[in-house]
Design a protein around this motif. Structure first.
Motif, mmCIF file in Angstrom:
data_model
loop_
_atom_site.group_PDB
_atom_site.id
_atom_site.type_symbol
_atom_site.label_atom_id
_atom_site.label_comp_id
_atom_site.label_asym_id
_atom_site.label_seq_id
_atom_site.Cartn_x
_atom_site.Cartn_y
_atom_site.Cartn_z
ATOM 1 N N TRP A 1 -26.297 -22.549 74.009
ATOM 2 C CA TRP A 1 -27.721 -22.225 74.152
ATOM 3 C C TRP A 1 -28.543 -22.830 73.007
ATOM 4 O O TRP A 1 -29.596 -23.432 73.236
ATOM 5 C CB TRP A 1 -27.871 -20.708 74.221
ATOM 6 C CG TRP A 1 -29.288 -20.197 74.081
ATOM 7 C CD1 TRP A 1 -30.413 -20.747 74.605
ATOM 8 C CD2 TRP A 1 -29.704 -19.030 73.363
ATOM 9 N NE1 TRP A 1 -31.511 -20.001 74.277
ATOM 10 C CE2 TRP A 1 -31.102 -18.940 73.518
ATOM 11 C CE3 TRP A 1 -29.030 -18.053 72.649
ATOM 12 C CZ2 TRP A 1 -31.846 -17.894 72.945
ATOM 13 C CZ3 TRP A 1 -29.756 -17.016 72.087
ATOM 14 C CH2 TRP A 1 -31.154 -16.947 72.227
ATOM 15 N N LEU A 2 -28.059 -22.684 71.775
ATOM 16 C CA LEU A 2 -28.808 -23.222 70.630
ATOM 17 C C LEU A 2 -28.853 -24.746 70.651
ATOM 18 O O LEU A 2 -29.867 -25.348 70.272
ATOM 19 C CB LEU A 2 -28.185 -22.726 69.326
ATOM 20 C CG LEU A 2 -28.391 -21.245 68.991
ATOM 21 C CD1 LEU A 2 -27.684 -20.868 67.699
ATOM 22 C CD2 LEU A 2 -29.875 -20.906 68.888
ATOM 23 N N SER B 1 -35.500 -29.211 67.399
ATOM 24 C CA SER B 1 -35.154 -28.422 66.215
ATOM 25 C C SER B 1 -33.743 -28.772 65.742
ATOM 26 O O SER B 1 -32.752 -28.439 66.411
ATOM 27 C CB SER B 1 -35.245 -26.924 66.535
ATOM 28 O OG SER B 1 -34.731 -26.149 65.476
ATOM 29 N N GLY B 2 -33.649 -29.411 64.586
ATOM 30 C CA GLY B 2 -32.346 -29.789 64.049
ATOM 31 C C GLY B 2 -31.509 -28.597 63.636
ATOM 32 O O GLY B 2 -30.297 -28.576 63.841
ATOM 33 N N TRP B 3 -32.139 -27.568 63.058
ATOM 34 C CA TRP B 3 -31.357 -26.420 62.579
ATOM 35 C C TRP B 3 -30.755 -25.641 63.734
ATOM 36 O O TRP B 3 -29.616 -25.165 63.632
ATOM 37 C CB TRP B 3 -32.223 -25.517 61.698
ATOM 38 C CG TRP B 3 -33.301 -24.752 62.404
ATOM 39 C CD1 TRP B 3 -34.592 -25.127 62.576
ATOM 40 C CD2 TRP B 3 -33.164 -23.473 63.054
ATOM 41 N NE1 TRP B 3 -35.278 -24.178 63.283
ATOM 42 C CE2 TRP B 3 -34.433 -23.141 63.584
ATOM 43 C CE3 TRP B 3 -32.115 -22.581 63.215
ATOM 44 C CZ2 TRP B 3 -34.672 -21.967 64.284
ATOM 45 C CZ3 TRP B 3 -32.346 -21.407 63.913
ATOM 46 C CH2 TRP B 3 -33.611 -21.100 64.436
ATOM 47 N N GLN B 4 -31.496 -25.520 64.852
ATOM 48 C CA GLN B 4 -30.919 -24.833 66.017
ATOM 49 C C GLN B 4 -29.706 -25.602 66.542
ATOM 50 O O GLN B 4 -28.663 -25.015 66.839
ATOM 51 C CB GLN B 4 -31.962 -24.715 67.132
ATOM 52 C CG GLN B 4 -32.947 -23.578 66.955
ATOM 53 C CD GLN B 4 -33.842 -23.430 68.176
ATOM 54 O OE1 GLN B 4 -34.296 -24.406 68.768
ATOM 55 N NE2 GLN B 4 -34.110 -22.198 68.549
ATOM 56 N N ASP C 1 -24.268 -33.919 62.360
ATOM 57 C CA ASP C 1 -24.018 -33.072 63.529
ATOM 58 C C ASP C 1 -22.523 -32.859 63.743
ATOM 59 O O ASP C 1 -22.068 -31.729 63.997
ATOM 60 C CB ASP C 1 -24.625 -33.714 64.780
ATOM 61 C CG ASP C 1 -26.144 -33.608 64.819
ATOM 62 O OD1 ASP C 1 -26.698 -32.804 64.039
ATOM 63 O OD2 ASP C 1 -26.773 -34.316 65.623
ATOM 64 N N VAL C 2 -21.749 -33.924 63.660
ATOM 65 C CA VAL C 2 -20.307 -33.824 63.885
ATOM 66 C C VAL C 2 -19.657 -32.967 62.803
ATOM 67 O O VAL C 2 -18.736 -32.188 63.070
ATOM 68 C CB VAL C 2 -19.667 -35.223 63.947
ATOM 69 C CG1 VAL C 2 -18.147 -35.120 64.013
ATOM 70 C CG2 VAL C 2 -20.193 -35.990 65.155
ATOM 71 N N LEU C 3 -20.129 -33.089 61.571
ATOM 72 C CA LEU C 3 -19.586 -32.269 60.486
ATOM 73 C C LEU C 3 -19.907 -30.789 60.714
ATOM 74 O O LEU C 3 -19.090 -29.915 60.390
ATOM 75 C CB LEU C 3 -20.149 -32.727 59.139
ATOM 76 C CG LEU C 3 -19.575 -34.032 58.585
ATOM 77 C CD1 LEU C 3 -20.291 -34.418 57.295
ATOM 78 C CD2 LEU C 3 -18.074 -33.897 58.337
ATOM 79 N N CYS C 4 -21.080 -30.508 61.267
ATOM 80 C CA CYS C 4 -21.397 -29.108 61.594
ATOM 81 C C CYS C 4 -20.453 -28.588 62.667
ATOM 82 O O CYS C 4 -19.978 -27.446 62.595
ATOM 83 C CB CYS C 4 -22.846 -29.005 62.075
ATOM 84 S SG CYS C 4 -24.072 -29.142 60.757
ATOM 85 N N GLY D 1 -25.786 -24.265 66.453
ATOM 86 C CA GLY D 1 -25.052 -24.213 67.710
ATOM 87 C C GLY D 1 -23.742 -24.984 67.639
ATOM 88 O O GLY D 1 -22.699 -24.512 68.111
ATOM 89 N N LEU D 2 -23.755 -26.162 67.044
ATOM 90 C CA LEU D 2 -22.536 -26.959 66.898
ATOM 91 C C LEU D 2 -21.513 -26.237 66.021
ATOM 92 O O LEU D 2 -20.308 -26.222 66.326
ATOM 93 C CB LEU D 2 -22.882 -28.323 66.295
ATOM 94 C CG LEU D 2 -23.628 -29.279 67.227
ATOM 95 C CD1 LEU D 2 -24.209 -30.447 66.437
ATOM 96 C CD2 LEU D 2 -22.709 -29.797 68.334
ATOM 97 N N PHE D 3 -21.973 -25.628 64.948
ATOM 98 C CA PHE D 3 -21.057 -24.883 64.075
ATOM 99 C C PHE D 3 -20.391 -23.732 64.837
ATOM 100 O O PHE D 3 -19.185 -23.499 64.695
ATOM 101 C CB PHE D 3 -21.818 -24.337 62.862
ATOM 102 C CG PHE D 3 -20.968 -23.488 61.955
ATOM 103 C CD1 PHE D 3 -20.129 -24.064 61.025
ATOM 104 C CD2 PHE D 3 -20.996 -22.098 62.054
ATOM 105 C CE1 PHE D 3 -19.325 -23.276 60.193
ATOM 106 C CE2 PHE D 3 -20.209 -21.308 61.230
ATOM 107 C CZ PHE D 3 -19.374 -21.902 60.298
ATOM 108 N N LEU D 4 -21.176 -23.040 65.657
ATOM 109 C CA LEU D 4 -20.626 -21.912 66.409
ATOM 110 C C LEU D 4 -19.574 -22.377 67.417
ATOM 111 O O LEU D 4 -18.579 -21.680 67.654
ATOM 112 C CB LEU D 4 -21.749 -21.156 67.121
ATOM 113 C CG LEU D 4 -22.769 -20.452 66.222
ATOM 114 C CD1 LEU D 4 -23.810 -19.720 67.056
ATOM 115 C CD2 LEU D 4 -22.091 -19.483 65.264
ATOM 116 N N LEU D 5 -19.772 -23.548 68.014
ATOM 117 C CA LEU D 5 -18.773 -24.071 68.952
ATOM 118 C C LEU D 5 -17.452 -24.348 68.237
ATOM 119 O O LEU D 5 -16.372 -24.045 68.757
ATOM 120 C CB LEU D 5 -19.277 -25.349 69.621
ATOM 121 C CG LEU D 5 -20.463 -25.219 70.570
ATOM 122 C CD1 LEU D 5 -20.707 -26.548 71.277
ATOM 123 C CD2 LEU D 5 -20.264 -24.116 71.576
ATOM 124 N N GLY D 6 -17.534 -24.930 67.043
ATOM 125 C CA GLY D 6 -16.320 -25.162 66.272
ATOM 126 C C GLY D 6 -15.634 -23.858 65.902
ATOM 127 O O GLY D 6 -14.394 -23.773 65.904
#
Length: 572
Positions: free
Chosen positions: A140-141, A150-153, A201-204, A157-162
């Protein structure tokens, strides 16, 4: 914002007070918290703790220990908040809307869907709930972040997927899907990103897995982790497919045939609506009325299918709910002229939830799937005018009230983990303060009391209660010397059986231990069978078919003791 946060927290509190705090099982409950307890005492995943799954959930639920409320009631409450949050995230993702913009009807229906998602699941800290929440909120984010720029959203979101992948391998698909969203999302194709932004993004996305693997590797447990992950028995969501075969014997033949018929009717209805949509300019107003009639028929079939389930346990009915949703997914493609990736993401989540050893049903998403089915059917009749807000709000109230009534009725008649509601008369806070507020049957309370009495009668620095009972370690502040808290056969991956025996040998050398073995089956307590006041030291233990538990029992050389329905080995 404050209003929306308030209804989430308030609904969770009501559910816990009326439903979720009733019933306790010494088997599942406490399993994740026991892992968190180990981490808080400095143990390293896979090096010190054998686990068939990454211990991301144990990391996440260390927050449960920060609450000033008793541990178990806090854990139950947090789990209910998680269910509501992922229900909101799924609805926001599917509808491309912000919850802050929802009217009363959608908000109330999403709240009702969260109650259906709970169904008769024993509410507790659990990796499947964690994976669902992190995946749904992550997608969702990412979607919201890409659409709004929005870059922070997007990066949260990417961090939560990891993070989701590290709660359970079942959610492995969320990472590649996250990457596809990052590059193929309609909004992403209109945006130009520098290579530095892509790397960030990939690092997040890999943030949590990278830190997790680094810590495990630094402790020398990386090889152990790989063997533990790859040595576990795989699951493929077989029940979702075998439902259509003649070998699906878990349901009465008549019921299964009725469910298949309902699914096929919804599929036929959705197909007819799609054809009428494509021919709408030729058919004119007659086609509109036909689509309204068919969409109403599909919605009725879906709601009837849900009502007929009565949220029974085990939730085989959730398979029917999923296939009904799959039957209408193509409507989104026809109406909006694109690949229906948003509904497909819900199907992926339902499949991921079904990848389980013991709970291989998509029931934790059942309410979401019903609401999404109605949403897709409604999208095919945009000619329907929105009713006045007071009418739609009334529909939302009716939906939430019906879901709440169904949930209460189902739990009162028979809780999956314990006896029916009117037989749960004992507050476990009378046994252990960390369990205050959790109500159970007199038999289960006596069982927990016996453990506490035995631990006090035979004091020791290292204590284990096998094979179930992971809850005792965080609740009674005990340190389990064995590398597993719940040594079920499926959990005994890699060399864990040998490590159990090696631990027994070490205990013999060092002394100062108490190892209890239960002789009462948890399944018997769920049937209301009494817990014995005493048993002989030669009584067979639960899990006698599992050689690792039997071997540990006879490997220990300390004094043989018995406490109520437990036998044990104690060394000063």
């Amino acid at each position: 914002m404050v209003l929306h946060i308030s209804w989430v927290l308030g609904l969770a509190a009501v559910v816990v007070a009326r439903v979720a705090r009733y019933g306790f099982t010494p088997a599942d409950q406490g399993f994740i918290l026991a892992g968190s307890w180990r981490l808080l005492h400095g143990e390293i995943p896979h090096a010190d703790i054998v686990s068939a799954r990454p211990l991301g959930s144990a990391v996440l639920h260390t927050i449960d220990f920060l609450s000033p409320a008793p541990l178990f009631i806090s854990s139950v409450y947090i789990a209910m908040v998680q269910i509501i949050v992922f229900t909101i995230a799924c609805a926001a993702l599917l509808t491309r809307t912000s919850p802050l913009q929802w009217g009363p009807m959608r908000t109330l229906l999403v709240a009702g869907a969260a109650l259906i998602n709970l169904h008769l699941f024993t509410l507790m800290a659990w990796h499947t709930i964690d994976g669902l929440m992190l995946s749904a909120v992550g997608w969702w984010l990412i979607d919201a972040g890409l659409r709004s720029g929005s870059g922070w959203q997007r990066r949260i979101g990417l961090f939560l997927l990891g993070f989701a992948v590290m709660t359970k391998q079942s959610f492995a698909l969320v990472v590649p899907i996250g990457l596809l969203l990052l590059f193929l999302h309609p909004a992403a194709r209109r945006q130009r990103k520098s290579w530095q932004q892509i790397v960030a993004d990939v690092l997040c996305l890999g943030g949590f897995p990278i830190v997790y693997v680094a810590v495990v590797a630094a402790a020398g447990g990386l090889d152990d982790a790989l063997r533990q992950f790859t040595g576990a028995s795989p699951t493929y969501g077989e029940s979702l497919v075998s439902f259509w075969g003649n070998d699906f014997h878990l349901l009465p033949e008549l019921t299964q045939a009725e469910w298949r018929t309902a699914i096929l009717w919804v599929f036929a209805t959705a197909t007819a609506i799609a054809i009428l949509w494509l021919l709408r300019e030729r058919i004119g107003s007659a086609g509109i009325w036909l689509r309204i009639l068919l969409a109403g028929t599909g919605a009725t079939l879906t709601i009837v299918a849900l009502v007929q389930t009565e949220l029974e346990y085990p939730p085989f009915w959730a398979i029917e709910i999923l296939w009904i949703f799959v039957a209408v997914v193509g409507l989104d493609a026809v109406v909006n002229k694109h690949f229906p990736w948003r509904p497909v993401l819900l199907v992926v989540l339902a499949f991921s939830v079904s990848l389980s050893w013991g709970y291989d049903y998509p029931a934790l998403l059942a309410g979401t799937l019903v609401l999404a089915t109605l949403e897709l059917l409604l999208s095919a009749v945009p000619e329907v005018k929105v009713a006045p807000r007071v009418v739609t709000a009334l529909l939302g109230v009716i939906g939430l009230a019906a879901a709440g009534y169904g949930l209460v009725q189902a739990h009162d008649k028979g809780i999956a983990a314990d006896l029916p509601h009117d037989q749960l008369a004992v507050n476990l806070g009378s046994v252990a303060p960390e369990m205050n507020g959790i109500r159970t049957s007199p038999g289960v309370a006596a069982y927990v009391q016996q453990i506490k009495d035995c631990v006090q009668r035979y004091p020791a620095e290292k204590v284990a209660v096998l094979p179930d009972n992971a809850f005792v370690y965080p609740v009674m502040k005990l340190r389990n010397p064995f590398p597993l808290d719940w040594p079920l056969p499926l959990e005994l991956v890699d060399d864990s059986a040998q490590r159990m025996l090696a631990t027994a040998d070490q205990l013999n050398r060092e002394g100062n231990y108490l190892v209890l073995f239960q002789t009462v089956e948890v399944a018997d307590m769920r049937k209301g069978k009494p817990v014995p006041d005493s048993v002989g030291t030669d009584t067979p233990v639960v899990g006698s078919a599992d050689l690792s538990v039997v071997q540990v029992r006879f490997r220990l050389t300390g004094q043989r003791v018995d406490c109520g329905g437990f036998i044990g080995v104690w060394a000063r």
